[in-house]
Design a protein around this motif. Structure first.
Motif: not given
Length: 307
Positions: A166-168, A174-175, A178, A255, A260, A264
């Motif tokens: 998870i790119d968070h 939402n992440p 996906k 998005k 990205g 964040k």
């Protein structure tokens, strides 16, 4: 089948991770101390037993929970280097974070309505906003926030396979969606409808209240009167602007991969920085809160000298 996820956060540079650890630790400590102090002042000081400060006490209480859903987990990952999180833990973090964010929307709208009554209808304020009505608005805000976020429970039925990163820096809707290999079309539509029902009305109420407040303040003939009226709601207006401003940027920003990291950064504003600055804004710009703090200092200082 994926049973755990990896929160990528802000990269894996060791030196940067150490720097982030101390920054986040400082923010978390200031957030907890500041908000707990506001709650303690509202409970202890009789002069703050009014609807405005009951709302403020609940907002500060909410901010302590809000920060605690994200920051302790983030601090632990900086220390141990383990950025994995189980599906259940990820879901619970997302649920409580979303519920508290929704509750904050309702509380901010209730606070703006309180300021509207105080400035636009001062002669009827005590009858329109008594302690019972205040309690109903507070309880309703908490119930609505957690009830509205129950839309996340269908996520428990989704299947996750393939990628698990998870790119968070926390589990967001939402992440996470996906990464699912199930059909999420109906969930996305249902979540959008419920989000509009539960977040649009409080936002519109807040916006309408401040349009009426600013219009009323501009009609006051004396500059002293305008300044006094504006000072009663300026702190809340700053908090609302920061919260909704960053929230709309995060969830309305395209998005794309290039945006990205910027996404964040703005997420950090409303999840990490806003809970920290709220008590500072209210304490520095509010006469009654500063007087309550002064009383506490006067009680503590003689006690030190006597001991």
């Amino acid at each position: 089948m994926v049973t755990e996820f990896i929160l990528l956060g802000f990269g894996d540079n060791p030196d940067f991770q150490i720097f982030l650890f101390f920054v986040v630790l400082f923010i978390y400590m200031v957030t907890m101390v500041g908000n707990i102090l506001i709650v303690a002042l509202v409970v202890a000081d009789q002069h703050l037993h009014t609807p405005m400060y009951y709302f403020l006490g609940n907002l500060s209480c909410l901010e302590t929970f809000y920060s605690s859903t994200i920051l302790p987990r983030m601090l632990a990952s900086f220390v141990t280097g383990n950025r994995s999180i189980s599906f259940i833990s990820c879901f619970l973090q997302m649920y409580f974070f979303g519920s508290l964010a929704a509750t904050e929307c309702f509380l901010l709208s209730a606070m703006s309505y309180d300021r509207y009554l105080a400035i636009c209808k001062p002669l009827h304020y005590t009858t329109l906003m008594n302690n019972r009505d205040c309690l109903h608005l507070i309880v309703g805000s908490w119930i609505s926030g957690f009830l509205g976020n129950s839309i996340l429970f269908p996520l428990l039925q989704l299947t996750f396979c393939g990628r698990n990163d998870i790119d968070h820096f926390f589990c967001d809707f939402n992440p996470l969606l996906k990464l699912s290999c199930s059909d999420t079309h109906k969930i996305v539509i249902f979540a959008f409808i419920i989000a509009c029902i539960f977040t649009l009305p409080p936002f519109l109420l807040t916006l309408t209240s401040y349009v009426c407040i600013i219009t009323t303040i501009l009609r006051i003939p004396s500059s002293v009167g305008r300044q006094k009226a504006f000072s009663t709601c300026s702190s809340h207006l700053i908090v609302v602007t920061i919260f909704y401003g960053t929230l709309m940027i995060v969830y309305m920003m395209p998005k794309t991969q290039a945006l990205g990291d910027l996404n964040k950064v703005f997420s950090a504003f409303y999840t990490i920085l806003t809970p920290m600055v709220n008590p500072l804004i209210y304490s520095l710009r509010n006469k009654e809160v500063k007087q309550a703090l002064k009383k506490v200092q006067e009680k503590i200082m003689p006690a030190r000298f006597l001991s």
